[in-house]
Write a protein that holds these residues in place. Structure first.
Motif, mmCIF file in Angstrom:
data_model
loop_
_atom_site.group_PDB
_atom_site.id
_atom_site.type_symbol
_atom_site.label_atom_id
_atom_site.label_comp_id
_atom_site.label_asym_id
_atom_site.label_seq_id
_atom_site.Cartn_x
_atom_site.Cartn_y
_atom_site.Cartn_z
ATOM 1 N N GLU A 201 14.342 1.586 15.294
ATOM 2 C CA GLU A 201 12.889 1.533 15.387
ATOM 3 C C GLU A 201 12.260 1.904 14.048
ATOM 4 O OE1 GLU A 201 9.223 3.548 17.981
ATOM 5 O OE2 GLU A 201 11.326 3.926 18.522
ATOM 6 N N VAL A 202 11.192 1.199 13.690
ATOM 7 C CA VAL A 202 10.432 1.502 12.471
ATOM 8 C C VAL A 202 9.348 2.510 12.820
ATOM 9 C CG1 VAL A 202 8.918 0.562 10.681
ATOM 10 C CG2 VAL A 202 10.889 -0.758 11.474
ATOM 11 N N THR A 203 9.310 3.621 12.088
ATOM 12 C CA THR A 203 8.317 4.671 12.391
ATOM 13 C C THR A 203 7.123 4.660 11.461
ATOM 14 O OG1 THR A 203 9.541 6.253 11.031
ATOM 15 C CG2 THR A 203 10.053 6.196 13.399
ATOM 16 N N SER A 204 7.301 4.154 10.204
ATOM 17 C CA SER A 204 6.181 4.174 9.267
ATOM 18 C C SER A 204 6.374 3.154 8.165
ATOM 19 C CB SER A 204 6.008 5.562 8.657
ATOM 20 O OG SER A 204 7.123 5.906 7.864
ATOM 21 N N VAL A 205 5.265 2.819 7.556
ATOM 22 C CA VAL A 205 5.254 1.976 6.364
ATOM 23 C C VAL A 205 5.116 2.890 5.159
ATOM 24 C CG1 VAL A 205 3.845 0.313 5.075
ATOM 25 C CG2 VAL A 205 4.282 -0.040 7.511
ATOM 26 N N THR A 206 5.898 2.632 4.125
ATOM 27 C CA THR A 206 5.812 3.461 2.927
ATOM 28 C C THR A 206 5.062 2.706 1.831
ATOM 29 O OG1 THR A 206 7.970 2.679 2.141
ATOM 30 C CG2 THR A 206 7.919 4.704 3.465
ATOM 31 N N GLY A 214 8.077 -0.298 1.400
ATOM 32 C CA GLY A 214 9.137 -0.412 2.384
ATOM 33 C C GLY A 214 8.746 0.182 3.721
ATOM 34 N N VAL A 215 9.769 0.440 4.535
ATOM 35 C CA VAL A 215 9.561 1.061 5.848
ATOM 36 C C VAL A 215 10.568 2.184 6.024
ATOM 37 C CG1 VAL A 215 8.654 -1.046 6.919
ATOM 38 C CG2 VAL A 215 11.116 -0.581 6.981
ATOM 39 N N ARG A 216 10.216 3.109 6.902
ATOM 40 C CA ARG A 216 11.136 4.189 7.244
ATOM 41 C C ARG A 216 11.510 4.049 8.712
ATOM 42 N NH1 ARG A 216 12.861 8.176 4.419
ATOM 43 N NH2 ARG A 216 11.247 7.840 2.836
ATOM 44 N N LEU A 217 12.798 4.237 9.005
ATOM 45 C CA LEU A 217 13.311 4.084 10.356
ATOM 46 C C LEU A 217 13.381 5.419 11.082
ATOM 47 C CD1 LEU A 217 16.282 1.668 9.542
ATOM 48 C CD2 LEU A 217 13.897 1.079 10.076
ATOM 49 N N ALA A 218 13.542 5.363 12.399
ATOM 50 C CA ALA A 218 13.672 6.585 13.206
ATOM 51 C C ALA A 218 14.876 7.401 12.767
ATOM 52 C CB ALA A 218 13.774 6.215 14.678
ATOM 53 N N ILE A 223 14.053 1.534 4.005
ATOM 54 C CA ILE A 223 14.417 0.186 3.592
ATOM 55 C C ILE A 223 13.354 -0.320 2.629
ATOM 56 C CG2 ILE A 223 14.771 -2.191 4.356
ATOM 57 C CD1 ILE A 223 15.874 -1.170 6.933
ATOM 58 N N PRO A 224 13.708 -0.592 1.387
ATOM 59 C CA PRO A 224 12.719 -1.082 0.422
ATOM 60 C C PRO A 224 12.298 -2.520 0.731
ATOM 61 C CG PRO A 224 14.904 -1.043 -0.566
ATOM 62 C CD PRO A 224 15.044 -0.404 0.775
#
Length: 319
Positions: A201-206, A214-218, A223-224
């Motif tokens: 699951e993706v928890t936030s956008v960076t 990128g995004v940060r996962l649970a 992930i850039p």
């Protein structure tokens, strides 16, 4: 007693590309037109619109400003406001605005569009229309050859988006987020296209500086990415039609609601037409503007028939 703005041949709800295109056509047909614009165009977050012949790269607000001037040049009125309700029947609709004023219309065109509902991922909404995207034909060229993530909210739609954006970049990642795992055949197809699948699951956008990074996962993994695409759920802006109908119905894709209408925009309610994204959620600005013009032509033809029948009746009565 509510103050009335007057009686019009057509009241158009929505002053985006669809509504203004219809108003321009009707104004040139010497019809009296009132456009009520809620000031919440669906593409407002985007800096530029694309794939609109002769207007590619233009800011959406600039297109609307030009459109408002053109409509006014033919006597059309464009007012800022919200339509609260519509009552009456074909030939005599009463449109109530949020400021308490009313307008009367022989015909009604609904061009109020949709509301995009984004997944509740932290930071996602703030990037919408910038580097969080939906339509590759609108923004794919701008993110070509970059790292693109596809955030899944619905498995079939996410698979479709992943394959679509693969046309613009070889670096596409499918983020399953909360969507079910695709069938083995679909996974093989993604593998063949070089699209990795991330199950967490993706928890936030960076964000770094003023760009998505990128995004940060649970799981805590980052992930850039250079861009993120997501298919929002959409809701038809049609609450004001409740006293009258037509009612929004589920879209065949399962991604939200829309108003069903014929090819010329005619709805099931006599005297009511609808056009643009509220009837076709995937339509770009150019297609929506064309739909507005098509509906305007159909409305004018309907009014011509009514006017002729009324003249014939009066002529016969005078014999």
């Amino acid at each position: 007693m509510a103050k009335t703005r007057g009686r019009y041949d057509v009241v158009i709800v929505g002053g985006g590309g669809t509504g203004l295109s219809a108003a321009l056509m009707l104004g040139r047909a010497r019809r009296s037109v009132l456009v009520v614009d809620g000031g919440q165009p669906r593409n407002a977050p985007a800096g530029h619109l694309h794939a609109f012949l002769s207007r590619d790269g233009m800011p959406p607000g600039e297109l609307l400003e030009i459109g408002r001037r053109e409509v006014a040049g033919y006597g059309g009125e464009v007012v800022a406001g919200q339509v609260e309700s519509v009552t009456g029947t074909s030939g005599d609709f009463t449109v109530e605005l949020g400021d308490g004023t009313t307008a009367h219309a022989r015909r009604l065109l609904v061009a109020s569009g949709l509301v995009d509902e984004l997944p509740p991922v932290r930071g996602l909404a703030a990037r919408w229309g910038r580097d969080v995207l939906h339509c590759p034909y609108c923004h794919g060229w701008e993110v070509r050859d970059q790292a693109i993530g596809v955030l899944a909210t619905d498995t079939p739609m996410a698979l479709h988006q992943a394959e679509l954006f693969r046309q613009w970049s070889a670096d596409v990642t499918l983020l399953l987020h909360t969507a079910p795992k695709p069938a083995d055949a679909a996974l093989e197809r993604l593998t063949a296209l070089g699209i990795p699948v991330v199950p967490d699951e993706v928890t936030s956008v960076t964000v770094t500086g003023d760009r998505l990074s990128g995004v940060r996962l649970a799981s805590g993994m980052a992930i850039p990415l250079d861009a993120l695409t997501v298919a929002p759920r959409f809701t038809a802006r049609a609450d004001f039609l409740a006293p009258l109908g037509p009612a929004p119905v589920p879209h065949p894709t399962g991604m939200g609601t829309y108003l069903a209408a014929g090819a010329d925009g005619r709805t099931e309610v006599p005297g009511v037409w609808a056009a643009g994204n509220i009837t076709n959620p995937s339509a770009q600005v150019l297609a929506s503007a064309a739909a507005g013009a098509t509906a305007a032509g159909a409305i004018n033809a309907d009014l011509i028939t009514e006017d002729a029948e009324h003249a014939l009746k009066e002529w016969r009565n005078a014999l």
